[in-house]
Scaffold this motif. Structure first.
Motif, PDB file in Angstrom:
ATOM      1  N   SER A   1       0.764  -1.066   0.021  1.00  0.00           N
ATOM      2  CA  SER A   1      -0.146   0.100   0.213  1.00  0.00           C
ATOM      3  C   SER A   1       0.766   1.230   0.113  1.00  0.00           C
ATOM      4  CB  SER A   1      -1.057   0.169   1.300  1.00  0.00           C
ATOM      5  OG  SER A   1      -0.046   0.249   2.327  1.00  0.00           O
ATOM      6  N   ILE A   2       0.353   2.365  -0.260  1.00  0.00           N
ATOM      7  CA  ILE A   2       0.798   3.510  -0.126  1.00  0.00           C
ATOM      8  C   ILE A   2       1.658   3.970   1.049  1.00  0.00           C
ATOM      9  CG2 ILE A   2       0.849   6.175  -0.472  1.00  0.00           C
ATOM     10  CD1 ILE A   2      -1.352   5.770  -2.561  1.00  0.00           C
TER      11      ILE A   2
ATOM     12  N   VAL B   1       8.823   1.827   3.851  1.00  0.00           N
ATOM     13  CA  VAL B   1       9.993   1.376   3.271  1.00  0.00           C
ATOM     14  C   VAL B   1      11.057   2.344   3.011  1.00  0.00           C
ATOM     15  CG1 VAL B   1      10.965   0.125   1.141  1.00  0.00           C
ATOM     16  CG2 VAL B   1       8.917  -0.634   2.166  1.00  0.00           C
ATOM     17  N   PHE B   2      10.463   3.677   2.248  1.00  0.00           N
ATOM     18  CA  PHE B   2      11.480   4.703   2.129  1.00  0.00           C
ATOM     19  C   PHE B   2      12.054   5.350   3.352  1.00  0.00           C
ATOM     20  CE2 PHE B   2       9.262   4.461  -2.153  1.00  0.00           C
ATOM     21  CZ  PHE B   2      10.423   4.252  -2.862  1.00  0.00           C
TER      22      PHE B   2
ATOM     23  N   LEU C   1       7.356   9.172  -4.379  1.00  0.00           N
ATOM     24  CA  LEU C   1       8.126   7.961  -4.655  1.00  0.00           C
ATOM     25  C   LEU C   1       6.850   6.916  -4.272  1.00  0.00           C
ATOM     26  CD1 LEU C   1      11.550   8.387  -3.567  1.00  0.00           C
ATOM     27  CD2 LEU C   1      10.792   8.191  -5.674  1.00  0.00           C
ATOM     28  N   ALA C   2       6.283   7.136  -3.103  1.00  0.00           N
ATOM     29  CA  ALA C   2       5.271   5.736  -2.866  1.00  0.00           C
ATOM     30  C   ALA C   2       4.290   5.847  -3.702  1.00  0.00           C
ATOM     31  CB  ALA C   2       4.831   6.092  -1.399  1.00  0.00           C
ATOM     32  N   ARG C   3       3.545   7.181  -4.180  1.00  0.00           N
ATOM     33  CA  ARG C   3       2.489   7.449  -4.896  1.00  0.00           C
ATOM     34  C   ARG C   3       2.624   7.138  -6.387  1.00  0.00           C
ATOM     35  NH1 ARG C   3      -1.355   9.122  -1.448  1.00  0.00           N
ATOM     36  NH2 ARG C   3      -0.577  10.154   0.539  1.00  0.00           N
TER      37      ARG C   3
ATOM     38  N   MET D   1       5.962   3.578 -10.238  1.00  0.00           N
ATOM     39  CA  MET D   1       6.857   2.237  -9.334  1.00  0.00           C
ATOM     40  C   MET D   1       8.224   1.944  -9.967  1.00  0.00           C
ATOM     41  SD  MET D   1       5.346   1.517  -6.654  1.00  0.00           S
ATOM     42  CE  MET D   1       4.895   3.299  -6.503  1.00  0.00           C
ATOM     43  N   GLU D   2       8.349   2.115 -11.142  1.00  0.00           N
ATOM     44  CA  GLU D   2       9.640   1.859 -12.002  1.00  0.00           C
ATOM     45  C   GLU D   2      10.671   2.796 -11.263  1.00  0.00           C
ATOM     46  OE1 GLU D   2      11.301   2.071 -16.291  1.00  0.00           O
ATOM     47  OE2 GLU D   2       9.327   1.257 -16.120  1.00  0.00           O
ATOM     48  N   ASN D   3      10.291   3.972 -11.036  1.00  0.00           N
ATOM     49  CA  ASN D   3      11.244   5.022 -10.434  1.00  0.00           C
ATOM     50  C   ASN D   3      11.499   4.646  -9.082  1.00  0.00           C
ATOM     51  OD1 ASN D   3      11.834   6.440 -12.884  1.00  0.00           O
ATOM     52  ND2 ASN D   3      10.090   7.747 -12.282  1.00  0.00           N
ATOM     53  N   ALA D   4      10.240   4.385  -8.391  1.00  0.00           N
ATOM     54  CA  ALA D   4      10.683   3.902  -6.812  1.00  0.00           C
ATOM     55  C   ALA D   4      11.748   2.720  -6.786  1.00  0.00           C
ATOM     56  CB  ALA D   4       9.296   3.444  -6.349  1.00  0.00           C
TER      57      ALA D   4
END
Length: 97
Positions: free
Chosen positions: A12-13, A19-20, A61-63, A66-69
């Protein structure tokens, strides 16, 4: 950390933001340890700056993409791995005289 990178899309967001935050915390610890050992270049240029950037942009980054995250998490993992490879033994004390 690799497990978290692989499943980042399934989280989830709020969990992604955690995680970040965890990655930023590890990078800050690495920066502090590098600075204590006298490696100010590594501490300032890589770990501390990347931790700061991740902390500031964790929401985006969370929202968003996802590739960049995943790319950011892999870069952070690489920096941490490089530091651990060069410094396999942790300092017992961080006292500076």
């Amino acid at each position: 950390m690799e497990d978290k990178i692989k499943i980042i899309k399934d989280l989830s967001i709020e969990e992604r933001e955690e995680v970040f935050a965890d990655v930023a915390r590890v990078l800050e610890g690495t920066a502090h340890e590098a600075h204590s050992e006298g490696n100010r270049h590594f501490a300032a240029l890589f770990s501390a700056n990347m931790a700061h950037a991740i902390r500031i942009n964790a929401d985006e980054l969370a929202r968003d993409d996802m590739e960049n995250a995943e790319r950011v998490l892999l870069q952070a993992k690489t920096i941490i791995s490089q530091f651990n490879a060069v410094h396999p033994y942790r300092m017992v004390s961080k006292a500076m005289h």
